[in-house]
Design a protein around this motif. Structure first.
Motif, short mmCIF file in Angstrom:
data_model
loop_
_atom_site.label_atom_id
_atom_site.label_comp_id
_atom_site.label_asym_id
_atom_site.label_seq_id
_atom_site.Cartn_x
_atom_site.Cartn_y
_atom_site.Cartn_z
N GLU A 109 0.83 -1.20 0.00
CA GLU A 109 0.00 0.00 0.00
C GLU A 109 0.86 1.25 0.00
OE1 GLU A 109 -2.92 -2.48 2.90
OE2 GLU A 109 -0.91 -1.75 3.32
N PHE A 110 0.32 2.30 -0.60
CA PHE A 110 0.96 3.62 -0.63
C PHE A 110 -0.11 4.69 -0.44
CE2 PHE A 110 4.92 2.00 -2.27
CZ PHE A 110 4.56 0.91 -3.04
N GLY A 111 0.31 5.84 0.07
CA GLY A 111 -0.56 7.01 -0.03
C GLY A 111 -1.19 7.52 1.24
N GLY A 112 -0.96 6.90 2.36
CA GLY A 112 -1.54 7.42 3.59
C GLY A 112 -0.86 8.72 4.01
N GLY A 113 -1.41 9.34 5.06
CA GLY A 113 -0.80 10.57 5.56
C GLY A 113 -1.76 11.38 6.39
N LEU A 114 -1.35 12.61 6.64
CA LEU A 114 -2.14 13.55 7.43
C LEU A 114 -2.82 14.54 6.49
CD1 LEU A 114 -2.94 14.93 10.13
CD2 LEU A 114 -0.77 16.19 9.98
N VAL A 115 -4.11 14.73 6.67
CA VAL A 115 -4.85 15.65 5.83
C VAL A 115 -5.87 16.39 6.69
CG1 VAL A 115 -6.58 13.91 5.20
CG2 VAL A 115 -6.17 15.84 3.67
N GLN A 116 -6.18 17.61 6.30
CA GLN A 116 -7.17 18.38 7.05
C GLN A 116 -8.59 17.94 6.69
OE1 GLN A 116 -6.40 22.55 6.26
NE2 GLN A 116 -4.81 22.63 7.84
N PRO A 117 -9.52 18.15 7.59
CA PRO A 117 -10.93 17.84 7.25
C PRO A 117 -11.35 18.54 5.97
CG PRO A 117 -10.71 18.29 9.59
CD PRO A 117 -9.38 18.61 8.98
N LEU A 124 -7.25 12.35 -0.25
CA LEU A 124 -6.08 11.48 -0.35
C LEU A 124 -6.41 10.37 -1.31
CD1 LEU A 124 -4.80 10.82 3.31
CD2 LEU A 124 -3.56 12.02 1.50
N ARG A 125 -5.38 9.82 -1.95
CA ARG A 125 -5.57 8.64 -2.77
C ARG A 125 -4.64 7.54 -2.28
NH1 ARG A 125 -4.91 7.37 -9.25
NH2 ARG A 125 -2.68 7.45 -8.74
N LEU A 126 -5.21 6.41 -1.95
CA LEU A 126 -4.44 5.23 -1.56
C LEU A 126 -4.27 4.32 -2.77
CD1 LEU A 126 -6.16 4.31 1.83
CD2 LEU A 126 -4.31 5.95 1.40
N SER A 127 -3.11 3.69 -2.83
CA SER A 127 -2.82 2.72 -3.89
C SER A 127 -2.40 1.41 -3.26
CB SER A 127 -1.68 3.23 -4.79
OG SER A 127 -1.98 4.48 -5.36
N CYS A 128 -2.71 0.32 -3.93
CA CYS A 128 -2.29 -1.00 -3.48
C CYS A 128 -1.85 -1.80 -4.69
CB CYS A 128 -3.42 -1.70 -2.75
SG CYS A 128 -3.09 -3.43 -2.35
N ALA A 129 -0.57 -2.12 -4.73
CA ALA A 129 -0.02 -2.92 -5.81
C ALA A 129 -0.07 -4.39 -5.41
CB ALA A 129 1.41 -2.50 -6.11
N ALA A 130 -0.67 -5.21 -6.26
CA ALA A 130 -0.86 -6.62 -5.95
C ALA A 130 -0.04 -7.50 -6.87
CB ALA A 130 -2.33 -6.98 -6.08
N SER A 131 0.18 -8.71 -6.41
CA SER A 131 0.88 -9.69 -7.25
C SER A 131 0.08 -9.93 -8.52
CB SER A 131 1.05 -11.00 -6.50
OG SER A 131 1.81 -10.81 -5.33
N GLY A 146 -0.97 -2.23 5.78
CA GLY A 146 -1.72 -1.12 6.34
C GLY A 146 -1.02 0.21 6.15
N THR A 147 -1.82 1.25 5.98
CA THR A 147 -1.28 2.60 5.87
C THR A 147 -2.16 3.54 6.69
OG1 THR A 147 -0.55 4.31 4.30
CG2 THR A 147 -2.56 3.13 3.73
N GLN A 148 -1.51 4.42 7.45
CA GLN A 148 -2.23 5.30 8.37
C GLN A 148 -2.80 6.49 7.62
OE1 GLN A 148 -2.73 5.05 11.90
NE2 GLN A 148 -4.11 6.77 11.50
N VAL A 149 -4.07 6.75 7.86
CA VAL A 149 -4.72 7.96 7.38
C VAL A 149 -5.21 8.73 8.60
CG1 VAL A 149 -6.70 8.91 6.12
CG2 VAL A 149 -5.41 6.98 5.17
N THR A 150 -4.77 9.97 8.73
CA THR A 150 -5.16 10.82 9.85
C THR A 150 -5.80 12.08 9.31
OG1 THR A 150 -3.36 9.96 11.22
CG2 THR A 150 -4.40 12.02 11.92
N VAL A 151 -7.03 12.33 9.75
CA VAL A 151 -7.76 13.52 9.31
C VAL A 151 -7.89 14.43 10.53
CG1 VAL A 151 -9.82 14.44 8.21
CG2 VAL A 151 -9.02 12.12 7.67
#
Length: 118
Positions: free
Chosen positions: A6-14, A18-25, A111-116
């Motif tokens: 997974e990629f793309g988590g982070g801190l964002v304001q309300p 955000l865009r999350l990506s998940c690269a699979a086999s 897992g990737t953390q998303v904080t709003v």
């Protein structure tokens, strides 16, 4: 060996996005139902959205109209576009791949953390 990264988590304001990506086999992507789940502190893991290999979509009521799941077969990647984010969207987001070959197989990303938060 099935891998989900997974990629793309982070801190964002309300209200932000955000865009999350998940690269699979590549070996399983074409047959798997791909999904995103999330787990907030002290709560159970819950479904966010899923997309089948033929494009059928399913969303949790709490994210309908704000989140969009999509998949790119050329890149073996599933995305979660999250708009109009709310503090209650804060969680660890997990990518999931589920498919059936004789038995049901279920794989999770790290897992990737998303904080709003403001």
């Amino acid at each position: 060996q099935v891998q989900l990264v997974e990629f793309g988590g982070g801190l964002v304001q309300p209200g932000g996005s955000l865009r999350l990506s998940c690269a699979a086999s590549a070996s399983i992507f074409s047959i798997a139902t791909m999904g995103w789940y999330r787990q907030a502190p002290g709560k159970e893991r819950e479904l966010v959205a899923t997309i089948t290999n033929d494009g059928s979509l399913n969303y949790a009521d709490s994210v309908k109209g704000r989140f969009t799941i999509s998949r790119d077969s050329a890149q073996n990647t599933v995305y979660l576009q999250m708009n109009s984010l709310k503090p209650e969207d804060t969680a660890v987001y997990y990518c999931n791949a589920k498919f059936k070959i004789l038995n049901t197989h279920n794989y999770w990303g790290q897992g990737t953390q998303v904080t709003v938060s403001s």
